[in-house]
Design a protein around this motif. Structure first.
Motif, PDB file in Angstrom:
ATOM      1  N   ARG A   1      37.289  20.525  -5.071  1.00 15.24           N
ATOM      2  CA  ARG A   1      37.966  19.466  -4.315  1.00 15.24           C
ATOM      3  C   ARG A   1      38.793  18.572  -5.224  1.00 15.24           C
ATOM      4  O   ARG A   1      39.927  18.208  -4.911  1.00 15.24           O
ATOM      5  N   GLU A   2      38.248  18.224  -6.412  1.00 15.65           N
ATOM      6  CA  GLU A   2      38.993  17.383  -7.348  1.00 15.65           C
ATOM      7  C   GLU A   2      40.243  18.098  -7.849  1.00 15.65           C
ATOM      8  O   GLU A   2      41.289  17.473  -8.052  1.00 15.65           O
ATOM      9  N   SER A   3      40.159  19.416  -8.043  1.00 17.67           N
ATOM     10  CA  SER A   3      41.337  20.187  -8.458  1.00 17.67           C
ATOM     11  C   SER A   3      42.417  20.148  -7.387  1.00 17.67           C
ATOM     12  O   SER A   3      43.611  20.026  -7.688  1.00 17.67           O
ATOM     13  N   GLU A   4      41.993  20.237  -6.114  1.00 19.15           N
ATOM     14  CA  GLU A   4      42.963  20.132  -5.016  1.00 19.15           C
ATOM     15  C   GLU A   4      43.629  18.765  -5.024  1.00 19.15           C
ATOM     16  O   GLU A   4      44.855  18.656  -4.845  1.00 19.15           O
ATOM     17  N   VAL A   5      42.833  17.726  -5.239  1.00 16.42           N
ATOM     18  CA  VAL A   5      43.374  16.360  -5.233  1.00 16.42           C
ATOM     19  C   VAL A   5      44.363  16.158  -6.366  1.00 16.42           C
ATOM     20  O   VAL A   5      45.448  15.615  -6.178  1.00 16.42           O
ATOM     21  N   VAL A   6      44.007  16.622  -7.577  1.00 15.29           N
ATOM     22  CA  VAL A   6      44.894  16.390  -8.719  1.00 15.29           C
ATOM     23  C   VAL A   6      46.200  17.169  -8.553  1.00 15.29           C
ATOM     24  O   VAL A   6      47.280  16.707  -8.965  1.00 15.29           O
ATOM     25  N   ASN A   7      46.154  18.339  -7.924  1.00 14.18           N
ATOM     26  CA  ASN A   7      47.380  19.088  -7.666  1.00 14.18           C
ATOM     27  C   ASN A   7      48.281  18.368  -6.667  1.00 14.18           C
ATOM     28  O   ASN A   7      49.507  18.381  -6.791  1.00 14.18           O
ATOM     29  N   LEU A   8      47.676  17.738  -5.673  1.00 16.80           N
ATOM     30  CA  LEU A   8      48.461  16.979  -4.694  1.00 16.80           C
ATOM     31  C   LEU A   8      49.021  15.700  -5.310  1.00 16.80           C
ATOM     32  O   LEU A   8      50.105  15.239  -4.938  1.00 16.80           O
ATOM     33  N   ILE A   9      48.298  15.118  -6.260  1.00 17.53           N
ATOM     34  CA  ILE A   9      48.829  13.966  -7.009  1.00 17.53           C
ATOM     35  C   ILE A   9      50.089  14.396  -7.758  1.00 17.53           C
ATOM     36  O   ILE A   9      51.100  13.686  -7.789  1.00 17.53           O
ATOM     37  N   ALA A  10      50.014  15.595  -8.354  1.00 15.83           N
ATOM     38  CA  ALA A  10      51.170  16.114  -9.090  1.00 15.83           C
ATOM     39  C   ALA A  10      52.366  16.344  -8.168  1.00 15.83           C
ATOM     40  O   ALA A  10      53.515  16.283  -8.615  1.00 15.83           O
ATOM     41  N   ASP A  11      52.085  16.596  -6.886  1.00 16.37           N
ATOM     42  CA  ASP A  11      53.168  16.770  -5.912  1.00 16.37           C
ATOM     43  C   ASP A  11      53.762  15.452  -5.464  1.00 16.37           C
ATOM     44  O   ASP A  11      54.676  15.422  -4.621  1.00 16.37           O
ATOM     45  N   GLY A  12      53.231  14.342  -5.995  1.00 15.61           N
ATOM     46  CA  GLY A  12      53.771  13.026  -5.675  1.00 15.61           C
ATOM     47  C   GLY A  12      53.218  12.415  -4.401  1.00 15.61           C
ATOM     48  O   GLY A  12      53.780  11.456  -3.880  1.00 15.61           O
ATOM     49  N   LYS A  13      52.113  12.939  -3.895  1.00 16.25           N
ATOM     50  CA  LYS A  13      51.581  12.442  -2.632  1.00 16.25           C
ATOM     51  C   LYS A  13      50.675  11.235  -2.848  1.00 16.25           C
ATOM     52  O   LYS A  13      49.945  11.149  -3.837  1.00 16.25           O
ATOM     53  N   SER A  14      50.717  10.321  -1.896  1.00 13.40           N
ATOM     54  CA  SER A  14      49.875   9.129  -1.937  1.00 13.40           C
ATOM     55  C   SER A  14      48.453   9.478  -1.516  1.00 13.40           C
ATOM     56  O   SER A  14      48.187  10.569  -0.997  1.00 13.40           O
ATOM     57  N   ASN A  15      47.535   8.538  -1.718  1.00  8.90           N
ATOM     58  CA  ASN A  15      46.148   8.759  -1.291  1.00  8.90           C
ATOM     59  C   ASN A  15      46.070   9.007   0.210  1.00  8.90           C
ATOM     60  O   ASN A  15      45.295   9.852   0.677  1.00  8.90           O
ATOM     61  N   ALA A  16      46.868   8.268   0.976  1.00  5.35           N
ATOM     62  CA  ALA A  16      46.861   8.436   2.432  1.00  5.35           C
ATOM     63  C   ALA A  16      47.333   9.837   2.816  1.00  5.35           C
ATOM     64  O   ALA A  16      46.763  10.483   3.698  1.00  5.35           O
ATOM     65  N   ALA A  17      48.379  10.323   2.141  1.00 11.55           N
ATOM     66  CA  ALA A  17      48.902  11.655   2.442  1.00 11.55           C
ATOM     67  C   ALA A  17      47.898  12.737   2.041  1.00 11.55           C
ATOM     68  O   ALA A  17      47.715  13.737   2.747  1.00 11.55           O
ATOM     69  N   ILE A  18      47.229  12.540   0.908  1.00  4.82           N
ATOM     70  CA  ILE A  18      46.213  13.498   0.466  1.00  4.82           C
ATOM     71  C   ILE A  18      45.053  13.515   1.459  1.00  4.82           C
ATOM     72  O   ILE A  18      44.540  14.579   1.818  1.00  4.82           O
ATOM     73  N   ALA A  19      44.646  12.328   1.899  1.00  6.91           N
ATOM     74  CA  ALA A  19      43.543  12.240   2.868  1.00  6.91           C
ATOM     75  C   ALA A  19      43.881  12.996   4.147  1.00  6.91           C
ATOM     76  O   ALA A  19      43.054  13.719   4.700  1.00  6.91           O
ATOM     77  N   ALA A  20      45.121  12.848   4.618  1.00  2.06           N
ATOM     78  CA  ALA A  20      45.528  13.530   5.846  1.00  2.06           C
ATOM     79  C   ALA A  20      45.559  15.038   5.661  1.00  2.06           C
ATOM     80  O   ALA A  20      45.114  15.797   6.534  1.00  2.06           O
ATOM     81  N   GLU A  21      46.056  15.493   4.520  1.00  2.00           N
ATOM     82  CA  GLU A  21      46.166  16.942   4.292  1.00  2.00           C
ATOM     83  C   GLU A  21      44.805  17.603   4.128  1.00  2.00           C
ATOM     84  O   GLU A  21      44.582  18.708   4.618  1.00  2.00           O
ATOM     85  N   LEU A  22      43.877  16.914   3.439  1.00  2.00           N
ATOM     86  CA  LEU A  22      42.563  17.496   3.182  1.00  2.00           C
ATOM     87  C   LEU A  22      41.527  17.094   4.221  1.00  2.00           C
ATOM     88  O   LEU A  22      40.357  17.474   4.125  1.00  2.00           O
ATOM     89  N   ARG A  23      41.959  16.308   5.216  1.00  2.00           N
ATOM     90  CA  ARG A  23      41.058  15.834   6.280  1.00  2.00           C
ATOM     91  C   ARG A  23      39.874  15.059   5.705  1.00  2.00           C
ATOM     92  O   ARG A  23      38.715  15.287   6.036  1.00  2.00           O
ATOM     93  N   LEU A  24      40.192  14.130   4.816  1.00  3.73           N
ATOM     94  CA  LEU A  24      39.196  13.251   4.219  1.00  3.73           C
ATOM     95  C   LEU A  24      39.535  11.818   4.567  1.00  3.73           C
ATOM     96  O   LEU A  24      40.635  11.514   5.019  1.00  3.73           O
TER      97      LEU A  24
END
Length: 517
Positions: free
Chosen positions: A457-480
């Motif tokens: 899960r942390e690897s998924e999050v760090v990859n989405l950070i690299a894509d420039g996504k905000s915490n809110a956008a990451i939460a929506a994509e990963l359903r967290l």
């Protein structure tokens, strides 16, 4: 507290198992959640703690709902309605000689308690609802998720496979995971568990909320993994004069997390007086030491070195004025009167592990614990988490430990903050070290070159950070929840020893490369 006598109440043709404990001035009926087992509850320290707290100020009436635990099973081809199951509360109260009682409804027990209060207002003194909801599919899980849950129950029930759905924070707790697997097996069969899930899916008590006139307290954990916190917010708007208190945490069962916080709220609500701190709880420094094999030793050699270290651990803890409190596999928990002693012992254990040839990592924290029995509760869980986060040879402590150890001659280096589900604010961390380790030449920064130290899960999050996504956008994509994403980001920065999200993005880019991994 030892298990007490189990009796049976007759509700129609179904026998409902119940227990009565405590000598309080009023009755409190505990309506349990999805599954329960009156005898097995007493084997879990969190459940025992909750029941002991509640029975200290009330005459506590416990029961297993029909289809669960020690009560009769249900006909899976003719599932009873919520009204039928609700009437089991009345039958238990009659059998226990209770004319009027307060009701504590937890999770699936909350709508049953609400329906009882609306149907028998003269018998409901007050309502305390924990992690409750009025409509299953809206606030617990939609039909497609329900079918997936039922499929898991039918194929893997009794193995503890449902634990991540209820208490993901306890998945790595070997003792609790083993207990949960037994809890599944002894609370319901696979067929009964699937039937219970289908019964709960029919719950919809939105139409009766306005008819509840009993004083009502709502308690919900802010990041509850099973029941959306919006469920209790809805109840707070619809039940007249209801009061909502949101507390930290994501684990759903009422007997997990900060049990004392929940019990305090219920006691003050029902008695009008704040709970008095128990004399058997003391302030102590906990040290959790873990060892692991990084040299790929054979089973025999690892066993010999592990046994050698355990003997050394017992000797050093006593030598530093501590007490060997508990063990969870390769996690060793010791208790000290002060943080200085705990940290000096940690340094000695670190050196001993190196000489024996095993890797060590340690966590230290200060907080209230039970005077009797092994350390349990929030302080213990935080310390175990710090030990799990510590790197090889590290002694990772909370900032509170450093503040209380001022003047001890120990030295600390800031390690940022980490989000803990059950704490309102991120926990400040420090590394405890000897003076020579403060020199730059002796303390190189950890190189963030090991992506394997991150969870999936942390690897998924760090990859989405690299894509420039905000915490809110990451939460929506990963359903967290956004809070959960913040906690993952904090853990990523801590594990990789990085100062910011931007550094994490750069790390991800380096690992991936221009042409992908």
């Amino acid at each position: 507290m030892r298990p007490i006598e189990t009796r049976y109440a007759l509700s129609g043709e179904v026998r409902i198992a119940y227990q009565v404990i405590g000598q309080g001035s009023f009755d409190l009926v505990f309506v349990p959640g999805f599954i329960s087992n009156l005898d097995l509850h007493w084997e879990d320290e969190g459940y025992t703690r909750l029941l002991r707290r509640l029975s200290a100020f009330s005459r506590l009436i416990l029961f297993d709902k029909r289809g669960t635990g020690l009560s009769d099973r249900v006909d899976v081809h003719h599932l009873p309605s919520l009204e039928t199951r609700m009437d089991d509360v009345r039958a238990v109260m009659d059998a226990a000689g209770s004319g009027r009682a307060a009701l504590l409804g937890a999770s699936e027990g909350a709508p049953m308690a609400m329906l009882f209060a609306a149907t028998y207002p003269e018998r409901a003194r007050a309502l305390a609802l924990y992690g409750g909801y009025a409509h299953f599919h809206k606030w617990v899980m939609p039909p497609e998720r329900l079918e997936a849950f039922i499929a898991t129950a039918e194929t893997a029930w009794g193995t503890g496979a449902t634990l991540p759905n209820f208490a993901p924070g306890r998945v790595d707790d070997a003792r609790f995971s083993t207990w949960w697997a037994r809890f599944e097996r002894l609370s319901a069969s696979p067929t009964a568990a699937a039937a219970l899930a289908r019964m709960n899916a029919e719950i919809d008590v939105r139409g009766i909320l306005a008819a509840i006139d009993a004083p009502t307290l709502l308690i919900h954990r802010r990041n509850d993994v099973r029941v959306d916190p919006d469920a209790s917010r809805f109840l707070a708007r619809k039940i007249p004069n209801a009061r909502l208190v949101e507390i930290p945490g994501r684990d759903h069962p009422i007997w997990t997390g900060d049990v004392d916080r929940v019990a305090d709220l219920i006691e003050e609500f029902l008695t009008g007086e704040r709970a008095v701190a128990e004399a058997e709880r003391i302030l102590a420094a906990l040290l959790v030491t873990r060892i692991y094999d990084t040299a790929r030793l054979g089973d025999r050699m690892w066993s010999e070195r592990s046994e050698h270290f355990h003997e050394t651990w017992r000797t050093l803890v006593v030598r530093h004025g501590g007490r060997c409190a508990d063990m969870h596999g390769e996690m060793m928990i010791s208790r000290f009167d002060g943080p200085g002693r705990a940290l000096r012992c940690a340094a000695a254990l670190r050196d001993a592990a190196q000489q024996i040839g095993v890797a060590s990592a340690q966590g230290a924290h200060v907080g209230e614990i039970e005077l009797r029995g092994p350390p349990a509760g929030l302080t213990s869980r935080v310390t175990i988490q710090l030990a799990a986060l510590a790197g090889r040879g590290e002694i990772l402590a909370s900032r509170l430990v450093a503040d209380l150890a001022v003047g001890s001659g120990l030295h600390f280096v800031d390690r940022g903050r980490i989000a803990i589900d059950e704490l309102d604010e991120p926990l400040a961390l420090v590394l405890a070290m000897s003076e020579q380790h403060l020199e730059p030449a002796c303390r190189p920064k950890t190189r963030a070159t090991e992506p394997a130290c991150l969870t999936t899960r942390e690897s998924e999050v760090v990859n989405l950070i690299a894509d420039g996504k905000s915490n809110a956008a990451i939460a929506a994509e990963l359903r967290l929840s956004e809070h959960t994403v913040k906690r993952h980001v904090a853990n990523i920065l801590l594990k990789l020893d990085l100062p910011s999200r931007a550094a994490a993005a750069a790390f991800s880019a380096r690992q991936t490369g221009p042409d992908g991994p």
